[in-house]
Enzyme design. Structure first.
Site, PDB file in Angstrom:
ATOM      1  N   GLU A 123       0.974  -1.231   0.066  1.00 31.28           N
ATOM      2  CA  GLU A 123      -0.052   0.164   0.136  1.00 31.28           C
ATOM      3  C   GLU A 123       0.879   1.251   0.043  1.00 31.28           C
ATOM      4  O   GLU A 123       0.450   2.344  -0.531  1.00 31.28           O
ATOM      5  CB  GLU A 123      -0.845  -0.030   1.110  1.00 31.28           C
ATOM      6  CG  GLU A 123      -1.963  -1.018   1.272  1.00 31.28           C
ATOM      7  CD  GLU A 123      -3.124  -0.613   0.068  1.00 31.28           C
ATOM      8  OE1 GLU A 123      -3.166   0.315  -0.367  1.00 31.28           O
ATOM      9  OE2 GLU A 123      -3.884  -1.658  -0.404  1.00 31.28           O
ATOM     10  N   SER A 387     -49.966 -38.999   8.249  1.00 28.80           N
ATOM     11  CA  SER A 387     -49.777 -40.078   9.374  1.00 28.80           C
ATOM     12  C   SER A 387     -48.698 -39.747   9.929  1.00 28.80           C
ATOM     13  O   SER A 387     -48.597 -40.646  10.939  1.00 28.80           O
ATOM     14  CB  SER A 387     -49.455 -41.235   8.346  1.00 28.80           C
ATOM     15  OG  SER A 387     -50.626 -41.477   7.757  1.00 28.80           O
TER      16      SER A 387
END
Length: 613
Positions: A123, A387
């Site tokens: 950077e 069921s």
């Protein structure tokens, strides 16, 4: 006679006119030129003052224009933010975040040396030499951009990036750049270089909602920043330029390529040896994402956080989610719906898995795709269980004194004009209760309901195990015409697996607020069934898998469920302490093509149990 003297007349000579050649004639122009010099100098001085005043006014106006809305640096450094909520899986992997995600604030001395070295290398290599603005870097960037005919290089320093991240918006304008430069100068005057680097590393945005290197390290590598390896530091250092584009979770290939570029920059600055670049690049990998759409689970867990954890502190919540099981449930459901489900006109499904002994939810899939439909079909949808409700009917019969080996008629039955069908079942006359449940014989279930004390008795057993209804007050309850969510139905079966204790589903294992442990409470399992009844139910549900409608499961115990016209298909089963519930159907309740609980739902249950454990 006195004599008065007459005044003597004074003689005035006419003005003398010197000849041009006389000395007196030459001196006169010099005196005139000398007289004009002060007036010219005065005019120059006056103009200088005027221009200075106007210049000062212009500069003042420009400064006012550039700084009238510039934030006060002192207040911005202490700016408030939204409290964050971080959810991790049971093994510590991050699964979801909200708010502004910050990790632990670290001193520079607590970070591995290669981390700040990587940031400086990629950077701002002149970070420790410039005063906040790098004139050499600006000139170099301008020359590169001019020769290439495009913006190929920037000249912003790390301090300028810090000023932008802390105080300004991402807006691209001359005004914002001037503000950035002024704030960078202020930062350089206020802090040392090490302090600036420390603030940057703790506050920089690194994608996916993570601010600072510790939050990003935990998110992408599942480790704290203190334990980062050099290749991991390189990847993090490469993120600030384009956090979205280099996000390891979204574009791992781009993240690796950027990380390699950072390693090369570190070698150029001497932070690592040139020979280490390849060796470190070969080690690059990322922590696996627990699931694609665990958003249903995350939403469910966070539903009442404001009540359970009042205040504004950051929350770190370790959940009960099993990443492997969650991923298996999601991928297998999608595969089934995309293949045989599509051919059978089944477009949606849901899965819940929970620990039978505690109620801890291990997986939750609320649909086919969370991004397109965050509606949680495992929790929010209430449908007829068919069921799959019958075990509660048979449980009521056991509570009334019946046994699994007791006989019940399976012949046709009519009650008040209603005659339940038996599908393809051929009546035998009488069968045991165990066989009736295993084969899901409807007429037998209605007779068992009557023997148990009627609809009220069955509803009471269901409520005892956590189902809330509503339930019908007629014999159709035996065929599952009430309503239930997949989550509560699955939790209800836990009592059959754990020996008779009711469990309450929960998703948070422990919590920390603002870094401190917070006590959380769960409803403890409560024994609601006698051990004998629970064991009898377990035996009958094992028969469903061994020789009944759930044979395709191949293991464990459970019960299938199918509603009228194949609108819903269920299977709730358990094996080795884990209860898994499956539902398939359509959001508009349209019929599927012959999809029964013993078909695709059982198949999905088996695949999840095989691949997720």
């Amino acid at each position: 006679m006195s004599r008065v003297a007459a005044p003597r007349a004074r003689h005035r000579s006419p003005p003398h006119t010197a000849s041009p050649g006389s000395p007196r004639g030459r001196a006169q122009p010099r005196r005139a030129a000398a007289a004009t010099r002060p007036s010219r100098l005065g005019r120059l001085l006056a103009w200088g003052v005027i221009l200075s005043v106007w210049g000062a006014l212009t500069i003042g106006a420009l400064l006012l224009f550039f700084t009238w809305d510039m934030p006060r640096p002192e207040s911005a450094l202490a700016a408030t933010r939204r409290p964050s909520v971080t959810l991790t899986a049971a093994d510590g992997r991050m699964i979801a975040t909200s708010g502004d995600l910050y990790g632990e604030t670290l001193r520079l001395s607590e970070m591995p040396r290669h981390l700040p070295a990587a940031v400086i290398a990629i950077e701002d290599r002149r970070f420790r030499q410039h005063f906040g603005l790098d004139l050499i870097g600006l000139a170099r960037a301008a020359w590169v951009n001019l020769t290439r005919g495009q913006v190929a290089q920037g000249g912003s320093t790390l301090t300028q990036q810090l000023a932008k991240n802390l105080f300004l918006t991402p807006e691209r304008s001359l005004r914002r750049k001037v503000q950035e430069a002024l704030l960078a100068l202020w930062l350089e005057q206020r802090f040392t270089k090490d302090q600036l680097l420390e603030i940057y590393l703790n506050r920089v945005y690194l994608g996916a909602g993570a601010y600072g290197v510790d939050a990003a390290a935990r998110l992408f590598f599942a480790v704290p920043a203190r334990r980062l390896e050099p290749w991991q530091s390189a990847i993090l250092a490469g993120l600030p330029r384009a956090p979205s584009r280099f996000n390891p979770r979204v574009s791992p290939g781009a993240a690796v390529a950027r990380g390699v570029a950072v390693l090369e920059a570190m070698a150029e600055t001497g932070a690592i040896a040139p020979g280490d670049v390849t060796r470190l690049a070969e080690r690059m990998h990322f922590a696996p994402v627990p699931s694609r759409d665990a958003g249903w689970f995350a939403d469910w867990v966070q539903d009442d956080l404001g009540t359970r954890f009042p205040g504004s502190a950051d929350l770190l919540l370790r959940t009960t989610l099993n990443p492997r099981l969650q991923a298996a449930a999601e991928t297998r459901l999608e595969a089934l719906l995309a293949g045989p489900g599509a051919r059978a006109r089944a477009t949606q499904g849901a899965v819940v898995a929970l620990d039978a002994d505690s109620g801890a939810v291990r997986a939750m899939v609320g649909g086919r795709d969370y991004r397109s439909s965050p509606f949680n079909r495992a929790v929010q949808a209430r449908r007829q269980p068919g069921s799959a409700f019958k075990p509660f009917v048979y449980l009521a019969a056991l509570a009334a004194g019946a046994t699994p080996d007791e006989a019940v008629a399976d012949t046709p039955l009519t009650l008040g004009g209603w005659s339940p069908g038996n599908g393809g079942w051929r009546p035998r006359g009488t069968i045991t209760l165990e066989e009736a449940l295993a084969q899901s014989v409807n007429t037998a279930a209605v007779r068992v309901l009557i023997r148990a004390g009627g609809p009220r008795a069955a509803a009471e057993q269901a409520r005892r195990l956590g189902l809330t209804g509503p339930f019908p007050r007629d014999a159709s309850i035996a065929l599952g015409t009430g309503e239930a969510s997949l989550l509560e139905l699955t939790a209800g079966y836990a009592a059959f697996a754990n020996g008779g204790a009711r469990v309450t589903p929960f998703g948070i294992a422990d919590a920390r607020a603002g870094g401190r442990a917070v006590a959380i409470t769960h409803a403890a399992p409560a024994r609601v069934l006698p051990a004998g009844e629970a064991e009898a139910m377990r035996r009958m549900l094992e028969a469903v898998v061994e020789r009944g409608t759930g044979r395709a499961a191949g293991r464990g115990a459970g019960k299938t469920g199918t509603t009228q016209d194949f609108r819903d298909a269920w299977f709730i089963g358990f094996d080795r302490g884990l209860v898994v519930g499956v539902w398939l159907g359509n959001d508009d309740a349209s019929p599927m093509e012959q999809v029964s609980g013993g078909g695709l739902p059982v198949r999905l249950w088996r695949e999840i149990m095989e691949t997720g454990r």
